[in-house]
Design an enzyme around this catalytic site. Structure first.
Site, PDB file in Angstrom:
ATOM      1  N   CYS A   8       7.402   3.156  14.722  1.00 27.86           N
ATOM      2  CA  CYS A   8       6.549   2.342  13.840  1.00 27.86           C
ATOM      3  C   CYS A   8       5.820   1.084  14.472  1.00 27.86           C
ATOM      4  O   CYS A   8       6.639   0.450  14.969  1.00 27.86           O
ATOM      5  CB  CYS A   8       7.119   1.865  12.707  1.00 27.86           C
ATOM      6  SG  CYS A   8       6.296   0.810  11.554  1.00 27.86           S
ATOM      7  N   CYS A  17      12.653  -1.627   8.066  1.00 32.74           N
ATOM      8  CA  CYS A  17      13.497  -0.425   8.423  1.00 32.74           C
ATOM      9  C   CYS A  17      14.220  -0.930   9.596  1.00 32.74           C
ATOM     10  O   CYS A  17      14.069  -0.860  10.941  1.00 32.74           O
ATOM     11  CB  CYS A  17      12.777   0.548   9.074  1.00 32.74           C
ATOM     12  SG  CYS A  17      11.656   1.478   7.573  1.00 32.74           S
ATOM     13  N   GLN A 220      14.714   4.943  -9.363  1.00 38.97           N
ATOM     14  CA  GLN A 220      15.231   4.992  -8.104  1.00 38.97           C
ATOM     15  C   GLN A 220      14.019   5.124  -7.018  1.00 38.97           C
ATOM     16  O   GLN A 220      13.047   6.037  -7.251  1.00 38.97           O
ATOM     17  CB  GLN A 220      16.321   6.244  -7.917  1.00 38.97           C
ATOM     18  CG  GLN A 220      17.499   6.151  -8.913  1.00 38.97           C
ATOM     19  CD  GLN A 220      18.345   5.192  -8.427  1.00 38.97           C
ATOM     20  OE1 GLN A 220      18.414   4.798  -7.422  1.00 38.97           O
ATOM     21  NE2 GLN A 220      19.402   4.942  -9.271  1.00 38.97           N
ATOM     22  N   ASP A 327      26.064   2.876 -13.776  1.00 42.90           N
ATOM     23  CA  ASP A 327      25.106   2.845 -12.400  1.00 42.90           C
ATOM     24  C   ASP A 327      24.503   1.242 -12.584  1.00 42.90           C
ATOM     25  O   ASP A 327      23.320   1.084 -12.617  1.00 42.90           O
ATOM     26  CB  ASP A 327      24.089   3.881 -12.556  1.00 42.90           C
ATOM     27  CG  ASP A 327      23.042   3.630 -11.559  1.00 42.90           C
ATOM     28  OD1 ASP A 327      23.522   3.071 -10.414  1.00 42.90           O
ATOM     29  OD2 ASP A 327      21.987   4.400 -11.740  1.00 42.90           O
ATOM     30  N   CYS A 354      24.790   1.063  -5.736  1.00 42.20           N
ATOM     31  CA  CYS A 354      24.053   0.952  -4.468  1.00 42.20           C
ATOM     32  C   CYS A 354      24.485  -0.112  -3.560  1.00 42.20           C
ATOM     33  O   CYS A 354      23.865  -0.477  -2.821  1.00 42.20           O
ATOM     34  CB  CYS A 354      22.543   0.484  -4.982  1.00 42.20           C
ATOM     35  SG  CYS A 354      22.462  -0.680  -6.041  1.00 42.20           S
TER      36      CYS A 354
END
Ligand SMILES: C[S@@+](CC[C@H](N)C(=O)[O-])C[C@H]1O[C@@H](n2cnc3c(N)ncnc32)[C@H](O)[C@@H]1O
Length: 399
Positions: A8, A17, A220, A327, A354
């Protein structure tokens, strides 16, 4: 899977990222090791092991949502892109490897149209200017595209013209919403929304159920992997006809509705009570139950999950749940909520998380309360980052 890496042009400055240079199979191995390190000992003590991570075949174009901040540039320009890692300096970007390919061009054109119409971008340091952020959400199973423009005010200057131009440039945009955020905060969205075009929401489908999602509701980020995650959660619940399921921290009701829908398809009827603190998400959840023909079996309550559990313990709400699905957000749950689970004494608990660190902390308490781990499966929802999701199922050890 070969040792292919992705590139990228702004990888170094963007910082979104952080593992992009790491081949994907190695990313998955690291995440597996992370989960093993946090949950492995407890799993072994309970007679199970951490299952193999569920990764993606092609970890690109997987985020349904994209966002940009705006800031003033030289010569009246409106700048857009990503914040450079750890700063509020904007790095321009015209395409992003992990986002839905429809999203970035729309965000760039919000900046261009705002510039043409003289809509001033927000100056964070002074709290002046109107245009703060824009967020695009794209349907995974539908063609819906929801554009939310965040303004430091109740209206955009030349608002009607802005909407006309955006609609002309991007006929794929099905809805435009103005979100008002006048607080000096890093949070992107404010509470107030006004629909400028279309229904003001987007529709998507997961595991055969349809969901309407509002601009401020949690949904999500990676829908392809969400189906993997939810299927693990539904399988972990081992549903049978007549069961009552508590879906705690339920957002727009997605897990509970998928569970009820799969039970119905198997000829069994279950009831679901979803608990969520965000009023808009609860409204969406009720509408979603109705749209899936499950309004009679799925009820949604607006409450803090811990307060809900405390009410159950005091006899102010119905107990009698066979399964608790939870969750929570990254911070995890609370000792009081987990004590409430023990009080409800469901035969099974499915814990979706998460943040495996807080999940491990909470699992230790659930084990003290008489639950044993039966399975733990990591799911890669966030390729090219260090983040990993996990689904743990537990069963009551006392009959
Ligand atoms: C990780 S999301 C999961 C949502 C949903 N299960 C899904 O898969 O889309 C966590 C949800 O918990 C809600 N939440 C956070 N703290 C809460 C609390 N104390 N009580 C109830 N809900 C809460 C958030 O608004 C969010 O919708």
């Amino acid at each position: 899977m070969g040792y292919k890496t992705y590139t990228c042009p702004i990888a170094k400055s963007c910082g979104g990222c952080e593992w992009l240079a790491v081949p994907y199979p190695i990313q998955l191995r690291r995440k597996q090791e992370l989960v093993e390190g946090l949950l492995g000992r407890m799993a072994r003590e309970d007679g199970c092991s951490v299952g193999a991570i569920r990764g993606m075949d092609e970890p690109v174009a997987c985020r349904h949502k994209a966002a940009t901040p705006f800031a003033p540039g030289k010569g009246g320009r409106v700048r857009s892109g990503f914040y450079s890692a750890g700063t509020h300096r904007i790095v321009a970007c015209d395409s992003c490897l992990v986002e839905d390919p429809r999203a970035r061009g729309i965000l760039e054109d919000v900046a261009r149209v705002a510039q043409e119409l003289g809509i001033r971008p927000y100056q964070e340091d002074r709290g002046r200017g109107t245009l703060r952020h824009a967020v695009v959400r794209c349907g995974y199973a539908t063609d819906d595209v929801l554009l939310t423009v965040v303004a430091n005010g109740q209206r955009l200057p030349r608002e009607d013209e802005f909407v006309r131009r955006m609609a002309r440039l991007h006929p794929e945009v099905t809805s435009i919403v103005l979100n008002v955020n006048q607080r000096r905060t890093n949070a992107i969205l404010g509470r107030e929304c006004r629909t400028l075009m279309g229904p003001g929401t987007m529709e998507d489908a997961l595991l055969g159920c349809t969901f309407r999602i509002g601009p401020t509701s949690f949904y999500q980020t990676n829908p392809r992997q969400t189906e993997v995650l939810y299927q693990l959660a539904v399988d972990g619940a081992r549903l049978r006809g007549g069961m009552r399921v508590l879906d705690a921290y339920c957002g727009c009701g997605t897990i509970g509705i998928c569970a009820a829908s799969q039970a119905r398809a198997a000829g069994a009827s279950i009831t679901v009570v979803g608990v969520e603190q965000v009023a808009g998400a609860v409204r969406m959840a009720r509408g979603n139950a109705k749209a899936n023909g499950l309004a009679d079996s799925c009820e949604f309550v607006r409450a803090d999950a811990t307060a809900y559990m405390e009410d159950v313990a005091r006899g102010r709400r119905d107990a009698g749940f066979d399964v608790v699905v939870m969750d929570p957000p990254r911070a995890g749950s609370t000792p009081e909520f987990l004590a409430g689970v023990a009080h409800l004494a469901p035969s099974r608990v499915v814990y979706v998380s998460c943040n495996v660190k807080t999940q491990a902390r909470d699992l230790a308490l659930l084990r003290q309360h008489g639950y044993a781990m039966e399975s733990a499966v990591p799911v890669d929802m966030f390729p090219h980052t260090k983040h990993v999701e996990s689904v743990v199922t537990l069963a009551a050890t006392r009959a």
